[in-house]
Design an enzyme around this catalytic site. Structure first.
Site, PDB file in Angstrom:
ATOM      1  N   ILE A  12       0.840  -1.195   0.000  1.00  0.00           N
ATOM      2  CA  ILE A  12       0.000   0.000   0.000  1.00  0.00           C
ATOM      3  C   ILE A  12       0.881   1.253   0.000  1.00  0.00           C
ATOM      4  CG2 ILE A  12      -1.749   1.289   1.292  1.00  0.00           C
ATOM      5  CD1 ILE A  12      -2.755  -1.288  -0.113  1.00  0.00           C
ATOM      6  N   HIS A  49      -7.898 -10.598  -6.679  1.00  0.00           N
ATOM      7  CA  HIS A  49      -9.284 -11.042  -6.555  1.00  0.00           C
ATOM      8  C   HIS A  49     -10.173 -10.397  -7.615  1.00  0.00           C
ATOM      9  CE1 HIS A  49      -8.803 -13.240  -2.789  1.00  0.00           C
ATOM     10  NE2 HIS A  49      -7.964 -12.289  -2.416  1.00  0.00           N
ATOM     11  N   VAL A 172       9.552   4.300  13.648  1.00  0.00           N
ATOM     12  CA  VAL A 172       9.000   5.550  14.179  1.00  0.00           C
ATOM     13  C   VAL A 172       8.604   5.338  15.643  1.00  0.00           C
ATOM     14  CG1 VAL A 172       7.159   7.263  13.949  1.00  0.00           C
ATOM     15  CG2 VAL A 172       8.169   6.223  11.905  1.00  0.00           C
ATOM     16  N   LYS A 250     -12.849 -16.643   3.919  1.00  0.00           N
ATOM     17  CA  LYS A 250     -12.600 -17.347   2.662  1.00  0.00           C
ATOM     18  C   LYS A 250     -11.912 -18.690   2.866  1.00  0.00           C
ATOM     19  CE  LYS A 250     -10.666 -13.792   0.367  1.00  0.00           C
ATOM     20  NZ  LYS A 250     -10.983 -12.396   0.708  1.00  0.00           N
ATOM     21  N   ARG A 310      -2.099 -10.519   8.943  1.00  0.00           N
ATOM     22  CA  ARG A 310      -2.905  -9.545   8.213  1.00  0.00           C
ATOM     23  C   ARG A 310      -3.530  -8.580   9.218  1.00  0.00           C
ATOM     24  NH1 ARG A 310      -4.245 -15.198   7.521  1.00  0.00           N
ATOM     25  NH2 ARG A 310      -6.330 -15.004   6.632  1.00  0.00           N
ATOM     26  N   ILE A 335      -5.934  -2.603   5.769  1.00  0.00           N
ATOM     27  CA  ILE A 335      -6.025  -3.049   4.368  1.00  0.00           C
ATOM     28  C   ILE A 335      -5.761  -4.556   4.310  1.00  0.00           C
ATOM     29  CG2 ILE A 335      -5.325  -2.582   2.006  1.00  0.00           C
ATOM     30  CD1 ILE A 335      -6.404  -0.094   3.349  1.00  0.00           C
ATOM     31  N   GLU A 336      -6.754  -5.318   4.728  1.00  0.00           N
ATOM     32  CA  GLU A 336      -6.659  -6.777   4.623  1.00  0.00           C
ATOM     33  C   GLU A 336      -7.116  -7.172   3.214  1.00  0.00           C
ATOM     34  OE1 GLU A 336      -9.603  -8.812   7.056  1.00  0.00           O
ATOM     35  OE2 GLU A 336     -10.766  -6.982   7.221  1.00  0.00           O
ATOM     36  N   CYS A 402      19.586 -23.781  -8.101  1.00  0.00           N
ATOM     37  CA  CYS A 402      18.192 -24.231  -8.237  1.00  0.00           C
ATOM     38  C   CYS A 402      17.396 -23.282  -9.129  1.00  0.00           C
ATOM     39  CB  CYS A 402      17.514 -24.328  -6.876  1.00  0.00           C
ATOM     40  SG  CYS A 402      18.334 -25.435  -5.720  1.00  0.00           S
TER      41      CYS A 402
END
Lengths: 476, 415
Positions: A12, A49, A172, A250, A310, A335-336, A402
Site C-alpha cells: 500500500i 481477486h 518511528v 474465505k 494480516r 487493508i486486509e 536451483c
C-alpha cells in the site's frame, strides 16, 4: 522538509509512494525493517481477486474492482509478473451451490464481469485434481495472481528512480505535530519533517495514527500460515481454488504462484502479538484442508512454510481517509484482503483525492513509470545473454543453482533501487535461495557477494537485518 | 557445435572416477564440466578423515581422496572446465552450459555421464513449526562456513537428524569451541554410519536422542532456542515429553536427495525409491547413451563405493561411444521384505563380468539372512551379523549365477 512521508513499506505504501512521484512533490518512505515488503506484503496469498467477495457499497468492493482492472497494465509497466489464471470457488456440498449464486449476484452488483456458475463436469475439465466431493463452482475469469513482494519492491524502486527517498531501519517512535508540519522521529534518533503523513503501517498503523494524535484507528492481527510446494508441482492446478466462503471467511486456498510453485493456505488465527511463527496445528490444518479440497496434493514437494499477519480494522472495511482529528494525517489502514488487488486503485485515490485536498498537485513531466524487471536477464535469449556476459563476466557465473541466478544479477539488485542489503532481500528480488535447496548451496556465496558489494566484513552480513547475523565469528 | 565422445557432468568423486575409467578403456575425447572453481566436488569441504579405507586401505581426508583422482585426471590430460554450470541436457545428448568466458554455449556428445551428486533436504521440507530467524542451516552449509570460509555459524548448537554430515559437524563444531547440546533423530535408529556415532558423538559426550524431533524453533532475529519431543511409532510428537534447549544454531541433517533436475530435462526415468535414474547394471539410464553414477543415482554411505560405481559407468559410456552396444537379456530387480531399494533396477543376465547389486534395509535387522531369488528359486543366500539402514549392503553375482536367473529377481532380508 518533505511534502509527504509515507510510513510503512508494504504494497500500500509502495503504490502510494510511486503515485506521489507523478507530481512535483518531495516525498519519502520510512520503513522500520531493513528492507521493504517485510510485513504482510511478503507473506500473503498473492491473489488478484475478481471482486465478488466484498459487500456492495464497501470500500473493499469499490477498490477491489478498480484494482483488478488496473493490475494488468500496472504490473506490465513495472515488469512485475502477473497471470490472469482465473479463480474458482468450489461448492463441496449441494447446499453450498446457493452461496455460489449469491456470490455471483454480489459480484455482478459490484461490477465484476466474467462470472459463471459451472457444473462438476466443467469444473473437472478445468481442474482434474479437484475432490470427488465437488459439486459445482463459481468461475471468476478476471481472477489473477501476482507476487506481492515483487510488486512492492518494483513500485518502491520505480518511485525512487523518480526521486522518492527511502529510509530503512527507521522505526518511528514519536511524531511531533507542529502548526502545519510533523516531525517524525525514529528510535535511533533520526528525525524527518513533513507536511503530510500517510500512515500505511499495516499492523502498526493504529500505533502510528495514535502517535500523530488520532486514537480512532483500531487494528488487530490475524495470522495466516502457508505451505509452499516446489515448482516440480507446477501444473497441479492452474486456477486459484477457494472453498465456498462461510461466515468465518474465505478459508484455505490452493493456488499456483506466478513463479510456478503451488501455495496452500492460509489459516486465520487471531493474534495479540504479531509474530510470524508457524505452528504444527496450523500447518496440519492447512494440509488436511487442502486434502479435503483436492486429491493427490503433492505434499512431498513441500519446500517451505511461513506465516504472515494480516492487519484488519474494527470497522471490517478499509480505513482510507483524512484523520478527523489531525490535519495532515491520512490513514490508509486495515487493508486486509483484497488489499493487494486494491493497492493501485487505493494509491490513485489517496493521491488524487486526499493528498490533493491538502497540497496543490503539479504533474511531474519527468516521471517514467517503467522499471526493468529484476528477472529480465533470465528471460533473455542466449545471444543477448552472451552480449551481456562479454561486457560483465559475472553474468556467466551461476550462484543459485536451483533457480539459475547469476552473480551479475545479484550485484545488480544490491546496487539498484531499492538496494538489497541482506540475504533475504536478495532472495525476495531474485529468488536466489528460494528453490528446492532453500539456499543450502548458495547462501555462503550470496553472503560473500553482499559483504564485498556493501564493503562490510562477512560477519556483519545478516539474513534479514538487525541482529540476524549469519555467523558469530571466526573459527579457531 | 563442438562434439565430444563423452561429456561428464560433475567433477566430484563420481565424475572424476568415471573420466579415468573411460580413458583407461580407450576413450580420449572426454570433457568434464564442473560448476565449482575446482575439481573434487563436496569432498573439498569434508576435511575429516576416514575416506578411502575400502579402496586404498588407508584413511584419507576428503580433499586428499579427491586429489588422488584429480591427479589421475591431469596425468591423462583429460579436459575439464570449471566454474561452468550445465543448464540443460537434452535427450539427443546436447549439453547447454554457461560460464564467464564462453557465455551460454552448447556441446554435443556420443555419451553423457550424469554425476551431479545430491543436495541436502532443507528444514522447509519437514514443515517444522516456529520462527524463521538466522541460525538455521543444513549441516553441509555449516560445513562450508566452517571448513572453507573459516567462519563459525554459532556457539550453542542443536542438530536434527543423525545423517553422517550432521554427526561429522557435531564433532567439528565441538572442536571449534561450540557446544553441541543434542542430536535428535526421529527414527528409532541412526541414519549415519556406526563409526560416526562413536567417533563424533560418544567420544565427545554429545547426547543422541533417538525417536525425537524438533517441534518448535524460537527466536526473533537469531535462533534463541528449540523444543524437542519424543515421537510415537507414527513419528508424531508425544505431548508432555518436550525438552527445551537454549541455543543460537540449529543444524539439519535430515537426508540427501539426488539432484536430478538435468536428468528429468533429458527425459531420464527416475525411481521413486532412490530419487535417482533407473539404470541397468552398466549404469545406463532409460535414455540410450546417458549414464549415471554416484550420489545422483542413489545416495551412498562411502565415497569408495561412489568411485567403484563411477568406474562401471565410465567403462560403459566409453564402450557406448565406441559403438560397442550391449546385447542385453534384461530382468528387473525388486524389493522384498525389509528392503527399501535395490540398484541397479535392471539386470543384464548376459553380462560377462561380476555384477554387484546394492541395496538398503529399512530397519535394523540383527543376524539377518539376505536372499536373492528368481521365480521362487534361491540364487544367493547369505548371513550377516547385522544390517542397518545407514549402511549400504551388496550382493555379488558371478556370470554363472547371472545365467541361472530365469526371471525378475527379488532381494529380501529376513530376521
Amino acid at each position: 522538509m518533505f511534502d509527504v512521508i509515507v510510513v510503512g513499506g508494504g504494497v500500500i505504501g509502495a503504490t502510494i509512494l510511486r503515485e506521489l512521484t507523478k507530481y512535483r512533490l518531495k516525498v519519502a518512505m520510512v520503513e522500520k525493517e531493513s528492507d521493504v515488503a517485510m510485513g504482510q506484503s511478503r507473506a500473503n496469498s498473492g491473489i488478484v481477486h475478481a471482486g465478488y467477495d466484498a459487500k456492495e457499497g464497501t470500500l473493499k468492493a469499490k477498490f477491489n474492482l478498480l484494482g483488478n482492472l488496473m493490475m494488468p497494465a500496472y504490473t506490465q509497466e513495472l515488469g512485475v509478473k502477473y497471470i490472469n489464471n482465473g479463480s474458482i470457488v468450489v461448492a463441496y456440498s449441494p447446499d453450498e451451490i446457493d452461496t455460489l449464486y449469491e456470490l455471483k449476484s454480489r459480484g455482478e452488483k459490484n461490477g465484476v464481469e466474467g462470472l459463471e456458475v459451472i457444473d462438476t463436469e466443467t469444473l473437472r475439465a478445468l481442474e482434474p485434481n479437484i475432490s470427488p466431493d465437488a459439486c459445482g463452482a463459481l468461475l471468476a475469469k478476471t481472477g489473477g495472481i501476482v507476487c506481492p513482494y515483487e510488486l512492492t519492491i518494483a513500485s518502491i524502486g520505480n518511485a525512487m528512480d523518480n526521486g522518492a527517498s527511502l529510509y530503512t531501519d527507521y522505526e518511528v517512535c514519536e511524531i511531533v505535530k507542529g502548526v502545519d508540519y510533523f516531525i517524525v522521529k525514529s528510535i535511533d534518533g533520526r528525525e524527518l519533517s513533513t507536511k503530510i503523513i500517510i500512515n500505511s503501517a499495516g499492523i502498526g498503523s493504529g500505533d502510528i495514527s495514535k502517535m500523530a494524535g488520532d486514537d480512532t484507528v483500531h487494528i488487530s492481527g490475524r495470522k495466516g500460515e502457508y505451505i509452499l510446494l516446489d515448482r516440480e508441482s507446477q501444473g497441479y492446478c492452474t486456477h486459484t481454488i477457494f472453498k465456498t466462503p462461510t461466515s468465518k471467511g474465505k478459508g484455505i486456498l490452493i493456488s499456483p504462484t506466478v513463479d510456478g510453485n503451488i501455495l496452500l493456505g492460509p489459516t486465520a488465527q487471531e493474534v495479540d502479538v504479531p509474530d510470524t511463527d508457524t505452528t504444527s496445528t496450523g500447518l496440519d490444518y492447512v494440509k488436511q484442508t487442502a486434502d479435503s479440497m483436492c486429491v493427490r496434493v503433492p505434499h512431498y514437494n513441500t519446500i517451505t512454510s511461513f506465516a504472515g499477519v494480516r492487519a484488519y480494522s474494527d470497522t471490517h472495511d478499509f480505513v482510507i481517509s483524512h484523520s478527523d482529528k489531525v490535519e495532515g494525517l491520512i490513514n490508509v489502514a486495515g487493508i486486509e484482503s483484497p488489499g493487494l488487488t486494491s493497492a493501485p486503485a487505493i494509491a490513485k485515490y489517496v493521491v488524487e483525492e486526499l493528498v490533493s485536498a491538502l497540497l496543490p498537485l503539479v504533474e511531474n513531466t519527468d516521471f517514467d513509470g517503467r522499471r526493468q524487471s529484476d528477472h529480465y536477464y533470465s528471460k533473455l535469449d542466449n545471444d543477448s545473454k552472451n552480449k551481456i556476459i562479454a561486457q560483465d563476466p559475472r553474468y556467466g557465473k551461476i550462484i543459485c543453482r536451483c533457480e539459475q541466478i547469476t552473480e551479475g544479477e545479484i550485484v545488480s539488485v544490491i546496487r539498484r533501487n531499492p538496494r538489497a542489503t541482506t540475504i533475504d532481500a536478495v532472495k525476495r528480488r531474485l529468488r536466489a535461495g528460494m528453490g528446492r535447496c532453500q539456499g543450502g548451496f548458495c547462501q555462503p556465496q550470496v553472503a560473500q557477494i553482499l559483504a564485498r558489494e556493501l564493503g562490510i566484513p562477512l560477519e556483519e552480513v545478516t539474513k534479514s537485518g538487525k541482529n540476524s547475523r549469519l555467523i558469530v565469528g571466526k573459527t579457531k | 557445435m563442438k562434439n565430444y565422445d563423452i561429456i561428464i557432468i560433475g567433477g566430484g568423486p563420481a565424475g572424476l572416477a568415471a573420466a579415468i575409467s573411460a580413458y583407461d578403456n580407450g576413450s580420449r575425447d572426454i570433457l568434464i564440466l564442473e560448476r565449482e572453481p575446482v575439481l573434487g566436488g563436496i569432498l573439498n569441504q569434508c576435511i575429516h578423515n576416514g575416506f578411502g579405507l575400502t579402496r586404498f586401505k588407508e584413511s584419507l581426508t576428503g580433499p586428499e581422496y579427491a586429489y588422488r583422482f584429480v591427479e589421475e585426471v591431469r596425468s591423462r590430460g583429460i579436459e575439464y572446465m570449471c566454474d561452468t554450470t550445465v543448464l540443460e541436457v537434452s535427450t539427443d545428448k546436447q549439453v547447454t552450459a554457461i560460464n564467464s568466458t564462453k557465455g551460454v554455449f552448447s556441446l554435443s556428445a556420443k555419451a553423457i555421464i550424469l554425476a551431479m551428486g545430491c543436495r541436502e533436504r532443507s528444514r522447509g521440507a519437514l514443515n517444522i513449526a516456529g520462527a524463521r530467524p538466522a541460525g538455521i542451516y543444513s549441516a553441509g552449509t555449516a560445513q562450508k562456513y566452517v571448513n572453507i570460509l573459516g567462519q563459525m555459524p554459532g556457539k550453542r548448537v542443536v542438530i536434527l537428524g543423525s545423517g553422517d554430515i550432521g554427526l561429522i559437524m557435531a564433532r567439528r563444531m565441538t572442536l571449534e569451541g561450540a557446544k553441541v547440546l543434542a542430536v535428535c533423530e526421529i527414527m528409532p535408529h541412526s541414519s549415519g554410519l556406526k563409526r560416526n556415532i562413536v567417533q563424533c558423538l560418544d567420544d565427545y559426550g554429545i547426547p543422541l536422542y533417538l525417536s525425537h524431533t524438533i517441534v518448535k524453533i524460537e527466536g526473533k532475529d537469531r535462533v534463541s532456542g528449540v523444543y524437542i519431543a519424543q515421537v510415537d511409532e507414527k513419528r508424531r510428537p508425544i505431548e508432555g515429553t518436550e525438552k527445551y534447549f537454549e541455543c543460537d544454531t540449529v543444524l539439519f541433517s535430515v537426508g540427501l536427495i539426488p539432484e536430478n533436475e538435468l536428468s528429468k530435462g533429458a527425459g531420464v526415468s527416475l525411481s521413486p525409491a532412490t530419487k535417482g535414474p533407473i539404470v541397468y547394471d552398466d549404469r545406463e539410464t532409460s535414455v540410450s547413451g546417458i549414464f549415471a553414477c554416484g550420489n545422483v543415482l542413489h545416495v551412498h554411505d562411502l565415497v569408495d563405493f561412489v568411485s567403484e560405481e563411477a568406474e562401471i559407468a565410465g567403462v560403459s559410456a566409453s564402450n557406448y561411444a565406441m559403438g560397442k552396444g550391449a546385447d542385453r537379456r534384461v530382468v528387473s530387480t525388486t524389493c522384498g521384505n525389509n528392503v527399501s531399494y535395490v540398484l541397479p533396477q535392471m539386470l543384464d543376465t548376459n553380462a560377462s563380468g561380476m555384477v554387484k547389486l546394492y541395496f538398503r534395509v529399512n530397519k535394523v535387522l540383527p543376524n539377518p539372512t539376505i536372499r536373492l531369488t528368481s521365480n521362487g528359486e534361491d540364487i544367493v543366500v547369505k548371513k550377516k551379523k547385522i544390517a542397518v539402514p545407514g549402511e549400504m549392503e551388496s550382493i555379488v553375482l558371478t556370470p554363472a549365477k547371472l545365467q541361472s536367473i530365469s526371471g525378475d529377481v527379488v532381494v529380501s532380508v529376513e530376521e
